[in-house]
Design a protein around this motif. Structure first.
Motif, short mmCIF file in Angstrom:
data_model
loop_
_atom_site.label_atom_id
_atom_site.label_comp_id
_atom_site.label_asym_id
_atom_site.label_seq_id
_atom_site.Cartn_x
_atom_site.Cartn_y
_atom_site.Cartn_z
N ARG A 1 0.88 -1.20 0.12
CA ARG A 1 0.11 -0.05 -0.05
C ARG A 1 0.71 1.18 0.04
O ARG A 1 0.41 2.29 -0.38
CB ARG A 1 -0.85 0.15 1.21
N THR B 1 3.52 -3.26 4.52
CA THR B 1 2.01 -3.57 4.20
C THR B 1 2.02 -4.41 3.08
O THR B 1 1.05 -4.28 2.05
CB THR B 1 1.55 -2.09 3.76
N VAL C 1 -8.38 -0.60 -1.16
CA VAL C 1 -7.47 0.72 -1.34
C VAL C 1 -6.60 0.19 -2.66
O VAL C 1 -6.56 -0.94 -3.07
CB VAL C 1 -6.73 0.81 -0.14
N LYS D 1 -8.65 -2.75 3.30
CA LYS D 1 -8.16 -2.61 4.36
C LYS D 1 -9.26 -1.65 5.29
O LYS D 1 -10.02 -1.01 4.89
CB LYS D 1 -6.95 -1.48 4.26
N ARG E 1 -7.69 0.12 -7.09
CA ARG E 1 -8.99 -0.74 -6.56
C ARG E 1 -10.08 -0.96 -7.43
O ARG E 1 -10.82 -1.84 -7.46
CB ARG E 1 -9.52 0.15 -5.36
N LEU F 1 -2.94 -0.22 -4.55
CA LEU F 1 -1.74 -0.95 -4.34
C LEU F 1 -0.56 -0.69 -5.29
O LEU F 1 -1.02 -0.24 -6.49
CB LEU F 1 -2.05 -2.59 -4.10
#
Length: 314
Positions: free
Chosen positions: A245, A251, A288, A283, A309, A290
């Motif tokens: 992320r 992450t 979200v 999340k 996303r 990436l």
């Protein structure tokens, strides 16, 4: 070269008994590499893998003679050598180039001279990421000492854990739908998958022709990276990939990866396919964005792909 430790049965039992309760904690410590010195006179120079502005510590069983411990041709590449009792501290000013090597001779208080070669991070034998980078290297001259045998035992336990984790991952991959999709994408069979082509881009690189394709899928997203090596003489080698992320390992998310070749010689082409499940994008109950990062064997990033996303089809 393989090192065989002459571990006596009684001492081994003592080590094992005293280490079981703390084995997990020991193996979770920051990266420490173990070097056992050989008594053979032809034993070669050992590499030490370093990175720019990161301190690497060499730790010995006895005091280091600072006056007789020296580096060659280090100016402009490393900070001045620092010796603190039984430790030698190395800090490169910048990342070393792939073909760079800086000779280092460490002299112990008893006169023992140990040659090293300071090198940039090096790819792991299994192609895993990240490449080998030394945070701390423990060097043992007396292989029969308690400290040396304890370190060897902890190192063996850590390697056993790693092998067990890899075997479990390979077992899961054999039956993974995402890995099957990634295999089809990497081999040019996108039409046999549920993915729809969304967009393509051609990032610029003087030594590599690149095509990045992004796909949308039901509950999944995918990316296909095609690489053609245009660098004269040098072979490109895959080191690893992150899906995160915020571009940090904290992450990183799970995903399926397949490639047609991990090393691409000059003039050759290869593909890398990545498939990520919807769960990687989640999340706190929301989806979200990436970022997919592909790294080459010198530790540098080859390409970064935004995995939006919106690629996840409901």
């Amino acid at each position: 070269m393989q090192t065989r430790l002459p571990i006596r049965a009684v001492l081994l039992l003592v080590l094992a008994a005293s280490s079981v309760a703390h084995a997990s904690d020991e193996r979770n410590k920051p990266s420490v590499r173990l070097i056992m010195l050989s008594e053979h006179p032809t034993d070669g120079t050992r590499p030490i893998y370093v990175k720019g502005q990161v301190v690497t510590t060499l730790r010995f069983e006895q005091l280091v003679d600072a006056d007789k411990t020296k580096m060659s041709d280090w100016e402009g590449r490393l900070e001045p050598l620092a010796v603190v009792r039984n430790k030698v501290l190395l800090e490169p000013i910048r990342d070393l180039n792939r073909d760079e090597g800086i000779p280092l001779l460490v002299t112990l208080a008893d006169g023992t001279e140990i040659p090293f070669l300071v090198r940039p991070p090096w790819p792991k034998r299994d192609g895993g990421w990240p490449p080998i980078l030394d945070q701390q290297v423990d060097v043992f001259k007396d292989r029969e000492s308690y400290a040396a045998m304890h370190a060897a035992l902890m190192d063996a336990l850590k390697k056993n854990d790693t092998l067990a984790e890899e075997n479990e991952r390979y077992r899961k991959e054999e039956n993974s739908v995402d890995h099957a999709y990634a295999t089809l994408l990497a081999n040019g069979h996108a039409k046999k998958t549920p993915f729809r082509f969304v967009m393509a881009a051609r990032p610029k690189d003087p030594n590599m022709e690149m095509l990045v394709e992004v796909f949308s899928g039901p509950g999944k997203a995918a990316a296909l990276i095609t690489l053609k090596n245009t660098n004269h003489g040098d072979t490109w080698e895959f080191a690893g990939a992150y899906l995160t992320r915020d571009l940090t390992s904290y992450t990183k998310q799970s995903f399926a990866l397949r490639m047609t070749r991990s090393a691409i010689a000059q003039g050759q082409s290869g593909t890398i396919a990545v498939v990520a499940d919807k769960s990687a994008f989640e999340k706190d109950g929301q989806l979200v964005d990436l970022a997919l990062q592909i790294f080459r064997s010198d530790g540098n990033q080859q390409v970064m792909v935004r995995m939006d996303r919106t690629l996840i089809r409901q």
